[in-house]
Scaffold this active site. Structure first.
Site, short mmCIF file in Angstrom:
data_model
loop_
_atom_site.label_atom_id
_atom_site.label_comp_id
_atom_site.label_asym_id
_atom_site.label_seq_id
_atom_site.Cartn_x
_atom_site.Cartn_y
_atom_site.Cartn_z
N CYS A 123 5.08 56.38 26.75
CA CYS A 123 4.96 56.32 28.13
C CYS A 123 6.34 56.17 28.77
O CYS A 123 7.40 55.98 28.05
CB CYS A 123 3.80 55.81 28.79
SG CYS A 123 3.46 56.23 30.44
N ASP A 191 -0.64 47.99 31.69
CA ASP A 191 -1.19 48.19 32.88
C ASP A 191 -2.01 46.95 33.22
O ASP A 191 -1.96 46.58 34.35
CB ASP A 191 -2.02 49.56 33.15
CG ASP A 191 -1.02 50.64 33.59
OD1 ASP A 191 -0.42 51.03 32.53
OD2 ASP A 191 -0.94 50.75 34.54
#
Ligand code: RUB
Length: 314
Positions: A123, A191
């Protein structure tokens, strides 16, 4: 509704991922609340609270967003002017926290990377890239980056690293196991980190962790302390965002009766994580509880809503 126009537009930018990545989302939310507070004339508390709700309803998995909003909303004061001033001060403090944490994580994390290493990342994480860039400044580093379907954040990563002159290779997500034995480290962002030390990060992270474990490659997470989830202390689980099927499959498939699922994040249990690099030090995942209690200042709430104890922030 006019007064909330900017808030709604900002929320849309988060939902549409014009502003994305947990750290950037948190920083952006603090900025947006600060600007909003500057303009409120009356009903300060009600309006701030409504604005917070709109922002919080954008990306449920980013605990940093919750921590950012909660930090700013812990303002105090008797008059509107005092409250406004305090919101601005707190928002600036949070923004400063985001910026300094990232630099510090780069510094601490890079010490763990030997020169001559190849790192796999997934990512686009500004915290993970802070570690990688700092390691590349100090030594000789090669990077493999996954595409990160369906939104291809890997393309942002490879451009960012190539711009810094770092040797970077793009691979498809499904090639991770094929290349794993050529890697020396996996470095990813977060996250959210739960109280039991699990990592929530971009979908595919847990498969990468499994491959890394199989090949005995150290799996390192770069996570600022505002990514740690206070709500998990009181038994809540982190909500995994499921995004629109149109990100994954074309209309012809979606209209043909085929079901499409598109979870944006997954959960990596702590046994696959070697180290979490935070701005207060490199810690084992087992220490997540301490970070939430000592650093974020949370206790198990007796009331419904948890609020931060501001003194515990630097
Ligand atoms: C981004 C993602 C990142 C973390 C950490 O997902 O999973 O690894 O948010 O990023 P999305 P950072 O693109 O869906 O927001 O270190 O920049 O906070």
């Amino acid at each position: 509704m006019g007064e909330f126009e900017h808030i709604i537009e900002s929320a849309r930018r988060i939902v549409d991922m014009e502003v994305r990545g947990a750290g950037r989302i948190a920083r952006f939310a603090a900025e947006v609340l600060m600007r909003f507070a500057e303009e409120i004339e009356k009903d300060f508390d009600e309006k701030m609270s409504e604005a917070s709700k709109i922002l919080l309803n954008t990306r449920p998995t980013a605990v940093s967003l919750y921590n950012s909003v909660n930090y700013v909303m812990n303002y105090s004061g008797d008059s509107v002017e005092e409250k406004r001033k305090d919101v601005i001060r707190r928002a600036r403090e949070f923004i400063q926290w985001v910026d300094s944490a990232k630099r510090e994580i780069g510094r601490i994390g890079a010490r763990r990377i030997r020169s001559g290493s190849t790192i796999l990342t997934h990512c686009n994480s500004s915290a993970a890239l802070s570690v990688i860039k700092e390691a590349a400044r100090k030594g000789d580093i090669r990077v493999y980056a996954t595409e990160s379907r369906p939104r291809y954040q890997g393309h942002i990563t490879v451009r960012e690293l190539a711009d810094e002159g770092i040797d970077v290779t793009l691979i498809v997500d499904s090639a991770v196991r094929y290349f794993m034995r050529e890697m020396d480290y996996v470095v990813v962002g977060a996250d959210a980190i739960t109280v039991n030390g699990a990592l929530i990060n971009k979908i595919g992270t847990s498969q990468i962790a499994l491959c890394a474990s199989e090949a005995r490659i150290p799996f390192i997470v770069a996570a600022e302390t505002y990514k740690f989830s206070p709500k998990t202390l009181s038994g809540e689980t982190v909500v995994i965002e499921e995004r629109d099927p149109s990100e994954v499959a074309p209309e012809s498939i979606r209209k043909s009766g085929v079901k499409v699922r598109n979870p944006a994040f997954d959960i990596t249990p702590r046994r696959y994580i070697d180290l979490i690099v935070t701005e207060i030090g490199a810690i084992p995942p087992e220490m997540a509880y301490v970070v939430i209690k000592e650093r974020l200042g949370y206790t198990i709430p007796s009331k419904e809503e948890i609020t931060l104890v501001p003194e515990h922030y630097d």
